[in-house]
Design an enzyme around this catalytic site. Structure first.
Site, PDB file in Angstrom:
ATOM      1  N   LEU A  34       1.500  -1.296   0.445  1.00 24.07           N
ATOM      2  CA  LEU A  34       0.243  -0.244   0.094  1.00 24.07           C
ATOM      3  C   LEU A  34       0.558   1.404   0.360  1.00 24.07           C
ATOM      4  O   LEU A  34       0.552   2.092   0.470  1.00 24.07           O
ATOM      5  CB  LEU A  34      -0.732  -0.288   1.220  1.00 24.07           C
ATOM      6  CG  LEU A  34      -1.477  -1.326   1.363  1.00 24.07           C
ATOM      7  CD1 LEU A  34      -2.443  -0.995   2.485  1.00 24.07           C
ATOM      8  CD2 LEU A  34      -3.170  -1.325  -0.128  1.00 24.07           C
ATOM      9  N   SER A  35       2.179   0.924  -0.082  1.00 21.55           N
ATOM     10  CA  SER A  35       3.000   1.972  -0.527  1.00 21.55           C
ATOM     11  C   SER A  35       2.427   3.088  -2.022  1.00 21.55           C
ATOM     12  O   SER A  35       2.192   4.238  -1.821  1.00 21.55           O
ATOM     13  CB  SER A  35       4.418   2.115  -0.706  1.00 21.55           C
ATOM     14  OG  SER A  35       4.500   0.996  -1.726  1.00 21.55           O
ATOM     15  N   ASP A  55       5.523  -6.928   1.811  1.00 22.70           N
ATOM     16  CA  ASP A  55       6.338  -6.545   1.189  1.00 22.70           C
ATOM     17  C   ASP A  55       6.996  -7.081   0.079  1.00 22.70           C
ATOM     18  O   ASP A  55       7.421  -8.230   0.709  1.00 22.70           O
ATOM     19  CB  ASP A  55       7.584  -5.644   2.165  1.00 22.70           C
ATOM     20  CG  ASP A  55       7.938  -4.787   1.502  1.00 22.70           C
ATOM     21  OD1 ASP A  55       8.651  -5.221   0.562  1.00 22.70           O
ATOM     22  OD2 ASP A  55       8.790  -3.346   2.294  1.00 22.70           O
ATOM     23  N   LEU A  75       3.393  -7.354 -10.217  1.00 21.14           N
ATOM     24  CA  LEU A  75       2.823  -6.291 -11.087  1.00 21.14           C
ATOM     25  C   LEU A  75       3.799  -5.234  -9.679  1.00 21.14           C
ATOM     26  O   LEU A  75       4.083  -3.448  -9.661  1.00 21.14           O
ATOM     27  CB  LEU A  75       1.591  -5.971 -11.420  1.00 21.14           C
ATOM     28  CG  LEU A  75       1.169  -5.747 -12.856  1.00 21.14           C
ATOM     29  CD1 LEU A  75       0.562  -7.596 -12.597  1.00 21.14           C
ATOM     30  CD2 LEU A  75       0.083  -5.371 -12.343  1.00 21.14           C
ATOM     31  N   ALA A  77       6.284  -2.841  -7.237  1.00 22.47           N
ATOM     32  CA  ALA A  77       7.176  -2.158  -8.645  1.00 22.47           C
ATOM     33  C   ALA A  77       7.158  -0.314  -8.012  1.00 22.47           C
ATOM     34  O   ALA A  77       6.046  -0.474  -7.536  1.00 22.47           O
ATOM     35  CB  ALA A  77       7.368  -2.273  -9.848  1.00 22.47           C
ATOM     36  N   TYR A 143      14.993   2.553 -13.585  1.00 25.05           N
ATOM     37  CA  TYR A 143      13.332   2.247 -13.582  1.00 25.05           C
ATOM     38  C   TYR A 143      13.600   1.387 -14.797  1.00 25.05           C
ATOM     39  O   TYR A 143      13.499  -0.023 -14.453  1.00 25.05           O
ATOM     40  CB  TYR A 143      12.223   2.774 -13.256  1.00 25.05           C
ATOM     41  CG  TYR A 143      11.520   2.754 -14.272  1.00 25.05           C
ATOM     42  CD1 TYR A 143      10.769   1.873 -13.155  1.00 25.05           C
ATOM     43  CD2 TYR A 143      11.096   2.245 -15.544  1.00 25.05           C
ATOM     44  CE1 TYR A 143       9.213   1.184 -13.288  1.00 25.05           C
ATOM     45  CE2 TYR A 143       9.543   2.158 -15.932  1.00 25.05           C
ATOM     46  CZ  TYR A 143       8.860   1.351 -14.736  1.00 25.05           C
ATOM     47  OH  TYR A 143       7.476   0.622 -14.758  1.00 25.05           O
ATOM     48  N   GLY A 270      15.995  14.527 -22.142  1.00 21.97           N
ATOM     49  CA  GLY A 270      15.834  12.561 -22.536  1.00 21.97           C
ATOM     50  C   GLY A 270      15.225  12.381 -22.454  1.00 21.97           C
ATOM     51  O   GLY A 270      14.077  11.178 -22.799  1.00 21.97           O
ATOM     52  N   ASP A 271      13.924  13.728 -22.723  1.00 28.29           N
ATOM     53  CA  ASP A 271      11.979  12.829 -22.752  1.00 28.29           C
ATOM     54  C   ASP A 271      12.255  12.273 -24.414  1.00 28.29           C
ATOM     55  O   ASP A 271      12.942  13.343 -25.343  1.00 28.29           O
ATOM     56  CB  ASP A 271      11.456  14.232 -23.583  1.00 28.29           C
ATOM     57  CG  ASP A 271      10.318  13.502 -23.498  1.00 28.29           C
ATOM     58  OD1 ASP A 271      10.012  12.676 -22.934  1.00 28.29           O
ATOM     59  OD2 ASP A 271       9.910  14.591 -23.513  1.00 28.29           O
TER      60      ASP A 271
END
Length: 312
Positions: A34-35, A55, A75, A77, A143, A270-271
C-alpha cells in the site's frame, strides 16, 4: 478452484486485473504494501479475495503469498522513473531484489507460471520504429535498468529451473484509477484533471512527442492471456498506434468542452521523441489484440474521473 497471486494488486493496473480474475472464477490473493496502491481500488471484490499487506522485499511475506498458487502476476514495483533516479538503491531493492525473491519463492512453491509487468522504457532512445522485442535495449534510467534486470532473471529461471515465464513490456497505459495527483502520473490522467478544472495543460517542448496509449482493460487482457499460455519470452503490449501530445489534448478538450490552449514549457532532458509498439509477437504467440479504441478509452476514463471522489 485455482489460486493465483497478484503482487501490487491494489494499484492502478493490478486492481483491474484482480477484478477480471475474480470475475473469471479464480481464487485471488493480493500482496501489496500500500505504498502507492489503495485498498479502495479493490472495493468491488474485497470480500471475495485474500488480501495480504506485505512487502515484496520480505522473504516471509513472499513465501506466504505464493503458497498454493499456480500462477503469479508480478506487478509490484516502484513505478516512478524519477523516484528511481532519486533513490537507485532503494528502488533496486524492490524492482530487482524483490523480483528475484518472488521468483525463488515461486520456484520453491511449485508455481506453474509467472507473468511480469515490464516496460517499454527498456528500449530507451533507440530511434527505430515501431519498437520490436528483438531491438537493442538502451535503458536510460535506473527504472529501465531494473525492469530489464528482472526480465533477465525471469529468463534465467525459465532456462535453469523450468519455471514458465513471460515479461510484458507495457507501453503507455491509461484508464480509471490512475492517480492524477502524482507528479509521476500518466499524461492522460493529468490532462483530464486539468481539463475538468478548466486549466491549461502543461506541454513540454512543441507537443509533437508521440506515445502508444493503451487502455487498461486491454493490458489486463494481455496479462490473462499470457498467464494461460506456455509461450515464454518478452512481449510488447501496446496498440501499434502513435498519438502526439497536442492531438491528445485536442481530443480531451473536445470531450470536456475545455477551451484552454496548452502552456508550452522547455523540453525535458532525455524525453523520448517517438514511441510506438510492434505487437506482432503478442498477437501471434499469445493471441492478444487490443480491443478498446483510443477514443473510447478516453471517454471511459473521463466518465470515471467525473464520478470519482476527490483524491481517488
Amino acid at each position: 478452484m485455482e489460486t493465483v497471486l497478484v503482487t501490487g494488486g491494489a494499484g492502478f493496473i493490478g486492481s483491474h486485473l484482480v477484478e477480471r480474475l475474480v470475475a473469471e472464477g479464480f481464487a485471488v490473493r493480493v500482496l501489496d504494501d500500500l505504498s502507492s496502491g489503495r485498498v479502495e481500488h479493490l472495493a468491488t471484490v474485497r470480500g471475495r479475495i485474500e488480501f495480504l499487506e506485505g512487502d515484496i522485499r520480505d522473504g516471509d511475506d513472499v513465501r506466504r503469498a505464493v503458497a498454493g498458487c499456480t500462477r503469479v502476476f508480478h506487478l509490484a514495483a516502484v513505478v516512478s522513473v524519477q523516484k528511481t533516479v532519486e533513490d537507485p538503491l532503494g528502488s533496486a531493492a524492490v524492482n530487482e531484489m524483490g523480483s528475484l525473491s518472488l521468483l525463488e519463492a515461486a520456484r520453491a512453491a511449485g508455481v506453474r507460471r509467472v507473468v511480469f509487468a515490464s516496460s517499454s522504457a527498456v528500449y530507451g532512445d533507440d530511434p527505430r520504429l515501431p519498437k520490436r522485442e528483438d531491438h537493442a535495449v538502451r535503458p536510460r534510467s535506473p527504472y529501465a535498468v531494473q525492469k530489464l534486470a528482472a526480465e533477465h532473471y525471469l529468463s534465467v529461471y525459465e532456462g535453469l529451473f523450468g519455471l514458465s515465464t513471460a515479461s510484458l513490456r507495457f507501453f503507455n497505459v491509461f484508464g480509471p484509477r490512475q492517480d492524477p495527483s502524482s507528479p509521476y502520473s500518466g499524461v492522460i490522467s493529468i490532462f483530464l484533471t486539468r481539463a475538468l478544472a478548466d486549466e491549461a495543460p502543461l506541454v513540454y517542448g512543441d507537443g509533437g512527442q508521440t506515445r502508444d496509449f493503451i487502455y487498461v482493460a486491454d493490458v489486463v487482457e494481455a496479462l490473462v492471456r499470457a498467464s494461460s499460455s506456455t509461450e515464454v519470452g518478452v512481449f510488447n503490449v501496446g496498440t501499434g498506434r502513435e498519438v502526439d501530445i497536442l492531438t491528445l489534448w485536442r481530443e480531451i478538450a473536445a470531450l470536456t468542452g475545455c477551451g484552454r490552449s496548452p502552456q508550452h514549457l522547455p523540453p525535458r532532458p532525455g524525453d523520448i521523441r517517438r514511441s510506438v509498439a510492434a505487437i506482432d509477437e503478442a498477437a501471434g504467440r499469445l493471441g492478444f489484440v487490443p480491443r478498446v479504441p483510443f477514443e473510447e478509452g478516453l471517454s471511459r476514463t473521463l466518465a470515471w474521473y467525473r464520478r470519482a471522489p476527490a483524491g481517488s
